[in-house]
Design a protein around this motif. Structure first.
Motif: not given
Length: 121
Positions: A116-119, A78-87, A97-112
């Motif tokens: 959430x992605x976890x690994x 998920x961190x690699x995906x996050x970095x690609x999305x940011x770029x 953040x690291x939590x019970x579902x591994x590395x987790x973050x949330x992005x906003x898609x084109x429709x808003x």
């Protein structure tokens, strides 16, 4: 890094006990251990839960309760995906953040939609 597909679906609800009882008694779902703000059911192949609405979302005040649906996707990194999305200029709603579902973050898609992605498998 590869996204392998939907991995968790939850509905934000106005009354957690009422909704949990509905899904348990009306649909025959079986509860399993989960966090205190949610009731997780033993569903396959994708986990399903009802959860207390987040403070910024008032289920009772909307004409579109679908706005409260949470979509989580599993990724092998998920961190690699996050970095690609940011770029690529994709807006990030919640930093990794690291939590019970591994590395987790949330992005906003084109429709808003917030996705959430976890690994953690």
């Amino acid at each position: 890094m590869t996204v392998t597909g939907p991995d968790f679906i939850s509905l934000q609800v106005s009354d957690l006990a009422r909704s949990a009882e509905f899904y348990e008694t009306r649909l025959g779902l079986t509860r399993q251990p989960g966090p205190p703000s949610a009731v997780v059911f033993a569903t396959t192949p994708i986990a399903f839960a009802v959860r207390a609405a987040s403070p910024e979302f008032d289920v009772a005040a909307t004409d579109h309760p679908g706005d409260g649906v949470a979509l989580w996707l599993h990724a092998t990194d998920s961190q690699a995906l996050h970095d690609e999305l940011v770029a690529s200029g994709v807006p990030i709603a919640t930093a990794p953040v690291d939590g019970p579902f591994g590395r987790t973050f949330t992005f906003i898609d084109p429709d808003g939609y917030r996705v959430t992605v976890h690994d953690k498998a």
